[in-house]
Design an enzyme around this catalytic site. Sequence first.
Site, mmCIF file in Angstrom:
data_model
loop_
_atom_site.group_PDB
_atom_site.id
_atom_site.type_symbol
_atom_site.label_atom_id
_atom_site.label_comp_id
_atom_site.label_asym_id
_atom_site.label_seq_id
_atom_site.Cartn_x
_atom_site.Cartn_y
_atom_site.Cartn_z
ATOM 1 N N ASP A 197 0.871 -1.188 0.000
ATOM 2 C CA ASP A 197 0.000 0.000 0.000
ATOM 3 C C ASP A 197 0.903 1.231 0.000
ATOM 4 O O ASP A 197 2.132 1.115 -0.141
ATOM 5 C CB ASP A 197 -0.948 -0.011 1.213
ATOM 6 N N GLY A 219 4.659 1.461 -1.837
ATOM 7 C CA GLY A 219 4.969 1.993 -3.158
ATOM 8 C C GLY A 219 3.719 2.529 -3.815
ATOM 9 O O GLY A 219 2.733 2.849 -3.138
ATOM 10 N N ASP A 220 3.799 2.593 -5.138
ATOM 11 C CA ASP A 220 2.725 3.191 -5.929
ATOM 12 C C ASP A 220 2.299 2.157 -6.970
ATOM 13 O O ASP A 220 3.107 1.750 -7.810
ATOM 14 C CB ASP A 220 3.293 4.454 -6.601
ATOM 15 N N PHE A 221 1.032 1.730 -6.891
ATOM 16 C CA PHE A 221 0.614 0.656 -7.797
ATOM 17 C C PHE A 221 0.486 1.095 -9.252
ATOM 18 O O PHE A 221 0.164 0.297 -10.116
ATOM 19 C CB PHE A 221 -0.611 -0.103 -7.293
ATOM 20 N N HIS A 238 -12.426 0.082 -7.970
ATOM 21 C CA HIS A 238 -13.597 0.977 -8.008
ATOM 22 C C HIS A 238 -13.229 2.443 -7.731
ATOM 23 O O HIS A 238 -14.024 3.329 -8.005
ATOM 24 C CB HIS A 238 -14.712 0.481 -7.061
HETATM 25 C C1 LIG Z 1 -10.755 1.691 -0.773
HETATM 26 S S1 LIG Z 1 -9.233 1.284 -0.017
HETATM 27 C C2 LIG Z 1 -9.338 -0.484 0.008
HETATM 28 C C3 LIG Z 1 -8.597 -1.105 1.161
HETATM 29 C C4 LIG Z 1 -8.723 -2.630 1.257
HETATM 30 N N1 LIG Z 1 -8.248 -3.298 0.063
HETATM 31 C C5 LIG Z 1 -10.156 -3.015 1.533
HETATM 32 O O1 LIG Z 1 -10.884 -3.381 0.615
HETATM 33 O O2 LIG Z 1 -10.588 -2.912 2.683
HETATM 34 C C6 LIG Z 1 -8.063 1.602 -1.322
HETATM 35 C C7 LIG Z 1 -6.602 1.420 -0.903
HETATM 36 O O3 LIG Z 1 -5.758 1.792 -2.019
HETATM 37 C C8 LIG Z 1 -4.606 2.415 -1.493
HETATM 38 N N2 LIG Z 1 -3.947 3.219 -2.541
HETATM 39 C C9 LIG Z 1 -4.417 4.360 -3.117
HETATM 40 N N3 LIG Z 1 -3.549 4.808 -4.026
HETATM 41 C C10 LIG Z 1 -2.489 3.943 -4.033
HETATM 42 C C11 LIG Z 1 -1.278 3.869 -4.801
HETATM 43 N N4 LIG Z 1 -0.995 4.771 -5.740
HETATM 44 N N5 LIG Z 1 -0.439 2.826 -4.560
HETATM 45 C C12 LIG Z 1 -0.732 1.894 -3.598
HETATM 46 N N6 LIG Z 1 -1.882 1.914 -2.855
HETATM 47 C C13 LIG Z 1 -2.752 2.925 -3.072
HETATM 48 C C14 LIG Z 1 -5.168 3.253 -0.349
HETATM 49 O O4 LIG Z 1 -4.153 3.673 0.556
HETATM 50 C C15 LIG Z 1 -6.190 2.307 0.264
HETATM 51 O O5 LIG Z 1 -5.637 1.519 1.300
#
Ligand SMILES: C[S@@+](CC[C@H](N)C(=O)[O-])C[C@H]1O[C@@H](n2cnc3c(N)ncnc32)[C@H](O)[C@@H]1O
Length: 328
Positions: A197, A219-221, A238
Amino acid sequence: MDAAAFDMVRQLAAGHYLVGTLHGVARLGVADRFDSTAQVADLAAASGADPGALRRALRLLASRGIFVLAGEEVGHTEASRLLREDHPASLRPLVLMFAQEVQWQAAAAVPECLTTGEAATPRRHEGGLWGYYAGRPDEARIFDAAMRSKAVAQVAGILASYDFSPYPRIVDIGGGQGHLLRAILAREPAARGVLFDQPAVIEAARAAGEPGRLAFESGDFFRSVPAGDLMILMEVIHDWDDAAAGRILRTVRAAAPADARLLVIETEVPEGNEPHWSKLLDLVMLAQFASLQRTREDYRRLLAANGFAVSGVVDTGADISIIEARPV
Ligand SMILES: C[S@@+](CC[C@H](N)C(=O)[O-])C[C@H]1O[C@@H](n2cnc3c(N)ncnc32)[C@H](O)[C@@H]1O
């Protein structure tokens, strides 16, 4: 004139006052202050509320099945117990998250979003919702807690409906605090997990404890993700429109071994007009991110356009589906 229809529209028109009342009562922690019944005056004194205002708030909530009010005595219902911190499926963190300023601002901007088709939050806050949280760690931790809270029933449904045993290395991408991955590892003693994350989220997750088989990577996905035999994206796609979601999926595709499986875990929008959480969440997605809740067919198309073929779909029965895909 149909009186029921008239009343429904009238009550919906002022629904934000009902919502504000729910937020206020959750913030005051009223539900945690008694076990079965209590006097309004005692609850007001204990929570720092005005007794008259609290009584009126409880009367409104009781009319919707949240608490029961008989004279000056308040009692719990199934719904009001979900506002307690100690309830195993507590929704208090989710209520507190939706009470945040950034959510009220986005909700108030929905009429504008309907004409522009654009998100409200990125106009107001640089970097959108994730930029907003990056500068407000306390609010960000409330968001993380809300994700854990909304996921309690989802995680139980997912564990009951999918066999995770064939996968030695499981990567949860955008996995938040690791609620899903920790539960999978507890079920599968031979599996190892990687929680991936954003850096601040991973730092908080690590502080919550590091069971031996769980590794943390930040990191950054949009750039790169760790490889796994099973790669999970739960309620991540989503948050993004098709172009950005495609970029995430292609990053996952680039990391995925040829025989890996990807699980996209999302609440699908059903056909038909029945009330469904996905339809409300869809408007949250529009206002926050200009993204959307998708149908099963939408996911099939999105995955096919970005290097994956759907190999199965499981409805977990917990308002969330597991869409399994393999790299092609
Ligand atoms: C809606 S939450 C979902 C969390 C978990 N998967 C759940 O369903 O309970 C979206 C997640 O994406 C992560 N996220 C957002 N942008 C990101 C990025 N560029 N790289 C990695 N993670 C990211 C957020 O920090 C967050 O934890």
